[in-house]
Design a protein around this motif. Sequence first.
Motif, short mmCIF file in Angstrom:
data_model
loop_
_atom_site.label_atom_id
_atom_site.label_comp_id
_atom_site.label_asym_id
_atom_site.label_seq_id
_atom_site.Cartn_x
_atom_site.Cartn_y
_atom_site.Cartn_z
N THR A 197 0.84 -1.21 0.00
CA THR A 197 0.00 0.00 0.00
C THR A 197 0.87 1.26 0.00
OG1 THR A 197 -1.42 -1.34 1.41
CG2 THR A 197 -2.15 0.90 0.98
N ILE A 198 2.00 1.20 0.68
CA ILE A 198 2.91 2.36 0.65
C ILE A 198 3.37 2.61 -0.79
CG2 ILE A 198 5.23 3.14 1.33
CD1 ILE A 198 4.68 1.83 4.10
N LYS A 199 3.74 1.52 -1.49
CA LYS A 199 4.20 1.69 -2.89
C LYS A 199 3.08 2.32 -3.71
CE LYS A 199 7.50 -2.07 -3.35
NZ LYS A 199 7.42 -3.52 -3.45
N GLN A 200 1.84 1.77 -3.55
CA GLN A 200 0.72 2.26 -4.37
C GLN A 200 0.34 3.70 -4.04
OE1 GLN A 200 -2.19 -0.64 -3.25
NE2 GLN A 200 -1.43 -2.19 -4.69
N GLU A 201 0.31 4.01 -2.75
CA GLU A 201 -0.26 5.29 -2.33
C GLU A 201 0.78 6.39 -2.11
OE1 GLU A 201 -3.60 5.85 -1.87
OE2 GLU A 201 -4.05 3.79 -2.50
N LEU A 202 1.99 5.99 -1.70
CA LEU A 202 2.96 7.01 -1.28
C LEU A 202 4.19 7.08 -2.19
CD1 LEU A 202 3.01 6.29 2.60
CD2 LEU A 202 1.33 7.58 1.30
N GLY A 203 4.37 6.01 -3.00
CA GLY A 203 5.58 5.93 -3.83
C GLY A 203 5.73 7.15 -4.72
N GLU A 204 4.65 7.49 -5.42
CA GLU A 204 4.75 8.62 -6.38
C GLU A 204 4.92 9.97 -5.67
OE1 GLU A 204 0.02 9.48 -7.05
OE2 GLU A 204 1.06 8.24 -8.54
N LEU A 205 4.66 9.98 -4.36
CA LEU A 205 4.86 11.24 -3.62
C LEU A 205 6.32 11.40 -3.18
CD1 LEU A 205 1.70 11.07 -1.29
CD2 LEU A 205 1.92 12.18 -3.51
N GLY A 206 7.10 10.36 -3.38
CA GLY A 206 8.53 10.44 -3.03
C GLY A 206 8.86 9.91 -1.65
N VAL A 207 7.92 9.13 -1.05
CA VAL A 207 8.21 8.54 0.26
C VAL A 207 9.06 7.29 0.05
CG1 VAL A 207 7.12 7.34 2.22
CG2 VAL A 207 6.05 9.40 1.25
N THR A 208 10.08 7.10 0.88
CA THR A 208 10.87 5.86 0.78
C THR A 208 10.84 5.11 2.12
OG1 THR A 208 12.89 7.04 1.37
CG2 THR A 208 12.46 6.75 -0.98
N VAL A 209 11.05 3.78 2.06
CA VAL A 209 10.98 2.92 3.25
C VAL A 209 12.34 2.28 3.47
CG1 VAL A 209 9.66 1.10 4.40
CG2 VAL A 209 8.70 2.23 2.39
N ALA A 210 12.83 2.33 4.71
CA ALA A 210 14.17 1.79 5.02
C ALA A 210 14.16 0.26 5.09
CB ALA A 210 14.64 2.35 6.37
N ALA A 211 15.33 -0.32 4.81
CA ALA A 211 15.66 -1.72 5.12
C ALA A 211 14.77 -2.76 4.44
CB ALA A 211 15.65 -1.93 6.64
N GLN A 212 14.38 -2.51 3.19
CA GLN A 212 13.51 -3.47 2.50
C GLN A 212 14.26 -4.23 1.40
OE1 GLN A 212 10.37 -3.97 3.66
NE2 GLN A 212 10.96 -2.45 5.18
N ASP A 213 15.59 -4.12 1.37
CA ASP A 213 16.31 -4.65 0.21
C ASP A 213 17.12 -5.92 0.51
OD1 ASP A 213 17.97 -3.44 1.96
OD2 ASP A 213 19.11 -2.29 0.48
N LYS A 214 16.85 -6.57 1.65
CA LYS A 214 17.69 -7.71 2.01
C LYS A 214 16.97 -9.06 1.83
CE LYS A 214 21.38 -5.53 3.94
NZ LYS A 214 20.97 -4.23 4.29
N GLY A 215 15.74 -9.02 1.35
CA GLY A 215 14.99 -10.26 1.17
C GLY A 215 14.33 -10.75 2.45
N ARG A 216 14.78 -10.25 3.59
CA ARG A 216 14.12 -10.59 4.85
C ARG A 216 13.90 -9.31 5.66
NH1 ARG A 216 18.33 -14.60 7.56
NH2 ARG A 216 17.47 -14.15 9.57
N PHE A 217 12.89 -9.37 6.51
CA PHE A 217 12.57 -8.21 7.35
C PHE A 217 11.97 -8.76 8.63
CE2 PHE A 217 10.12 -4.39 8.63
CZ PHE A 217 11.16 -3.47 8.57
N GLY A 218 11.84 -7.89 9.62
CA GLY A 218 11.24 -8.36 10.87
C GLY A 218 10.88 -7.22 11.80
N GLY A 219 10.25 -7.59 12.90
CA GLY A 219 9.86 -6.59 13.91
C GLY A 219 8.46 -6.09 13.68
N TYR A 220 8.21 -4.89 14.17
CA TYR A 220 6.85 -4.33 14.17
C TYR A 220 6.71 -3.07 13.32
CZ TYR A 220 4.96 -6.92 18.27
OH TYR A 220 4.46 -7.86 19.12
N PHE A 221 7.83 -2.53 12.79
CA PHE A 221 7.76 -1.15 12.31
C PHE A 221 8.38 -0.96 10.92
CE2 PHE A 221 8.66 -1.29 16.91
CZ PHE A 221 7.45 -0.81 17.38
N VAL A 222 7.81 0.00 10.17
CA VAL A 222 8.52 0.50 8.99
C VAL A 222 8.85 1.98 9.23
CG1 VAL A 222 7.74 -1.16 7.25
CG2 VAL A 222 6.31 0.84 7.74
N TRP A 223 9.99 2.36 8.70
CA TRP A 223 10.56 3.70 8.94
C TRP A 223 10.56 4.43 7.61
CZ3 TRP A 223 11.67 6.84 12.78
CH2 TRP A 223 12.74 7.71 12.77
N LEU A 224 9.79 5.49 7.55
CA LEU A 224 9.63 6.19 6.28
C LEU A 224 10.43 7.50 6.25
CD1 LEU A 224 5.75 5.97 5.66
CD2 LEU A 224 7.48 4.22 5.38
#
Length: 456
Positions: free
Chosen positions: A354-381
């Motif tokens: 949903t971030i990609k669909q709704e916020l991507g074109e606005l220039g919002v980026t999300v940290a730590a999504q490029d390693k194939g794995r993720f974890g925890g409770y939070f995304v950092w924009l």
Amino acid sequence: MATTASDRTISDSINTSPVLQDITNQALDPDKSDPGSKKELINFLRGWPSPSLLSPSILQSATTALLSDPSLFVPALQYGPDPGYQPLREELAVWLGRQYSTETKSEQICITGGASQGLACVLASFTDPSYTQTVWASAPCYYLACPIFEDAGFGLGRIKAVPEDQEDGIDIDLLETMLKHYRHVVYLVSTCSNPSGTTMSLQKRKQLVELARKHDVLVVSDDVYDFLQWTILPHPDASSPSKPGPLLPRLSDVDLSTPPSTTEIKEGKWFGNAISNGSFSKLLGPGLRTGWVHGTPDFVMGLSQTGATRSGGAGSQFAAALLAEVMKAGELERHLQETVRPGLQRRHGIIIETIKQELGELGVTVAAQDKGRFGGYFVWLTLPEGLDGKRVAQKARQEEELILADGEMFEVSGDEQGAKFRGNIRLSFSWEEEHKIREGVRRLGSVLRAMLEKIQ
Ligand SMILES: Cc1ncc(COP(=O)(O)O)c(C=O)c1O
């Protein structure tokens, strides 16, 4: 001098942002939305497991087993030993050894009342503000750790920020230049950090332990999200194994696996330079208030001798006995495998899509999504240029019944200039159910679009 709880209340009311005050109110009345609004409240701030990630039946069976057998319930209801309920130490040693593929012994584990209380006891027993110069906190920092440092005598100016890099955690070279003449504590969340989601690489873990030994540092890693990792889904409906393969060794494993030099052994004891602060809060429920510290046997013994622990034994004796039953029955692993990891993995897939669909074109980026794995409770924009996280959080709350955490909350108290996060926000995806995650991101999109139109 340590700030007292009442000092903090006063300074909070002066310094705290309106959003943070709002959050505090929300904590008192968690599901209150503005009575004038037709919108349902969405809470992206709350770092709690959603009720659907809890499994009360597991605890019900363990409670029945525990309370039906006097050989179990008598010790469970009595004062316990200082390092904690022995059967839980043993269960944890086996389980953690399997999780991290390292040999873990029960004498390396001290039961605590959770990671927060564990940290407070570590500071009480192993630091002294007249000897320990500085607490170095990786930034952005888990904001509720700062008051624990303040209570231990590390008031404003004694906690310093060490910025994380986007890639894999704190900047070791910068830390080395800062450490030169001091005895220190370094505090970080080395895996799936709160708030940034970053995980420190093995190479950096080794460098950090080496640095800690060189400069008389105690590294405290809150490892509360280690077991909540999954393979990133290509899309939320994809079926994929939720467990992403072997875990990285804890900083305490790296420390324990490197033999100490003679100077590190003091009066025949080896306290080590890194500990892991673990917790059942995100595994089975924060209300259990039980965790553990993993470190050298001498550190664990020293920690178990914290004054408040000696008078009464380790925290959470009854919950510890219950958890030992849960683990004996293999229910912890089953719950993580069948409920917690898949639940969080799907929520994460949904928020990212949903971030990609709704916020991507606005220039919002999300940290730590490029390693194939993720974890925890939070995304950092990271917000688009020109937008301030605090203003975004205020507008989201006022106009969209949406609560989120602005980046400023994660600046290190007293060293806000050391690392600034005015252009960031943190979204928790652990609390809300899937449809509200989608809706919340859409509402955030409306807020950002309106704000961007005004500045263009
Ligand atoms: C990094 C970190 N440490 C500690 C805690 C609190 O842990 P506990 O519930 O075990 O006290 C949290 C909870 O959000 C956290 O994110």
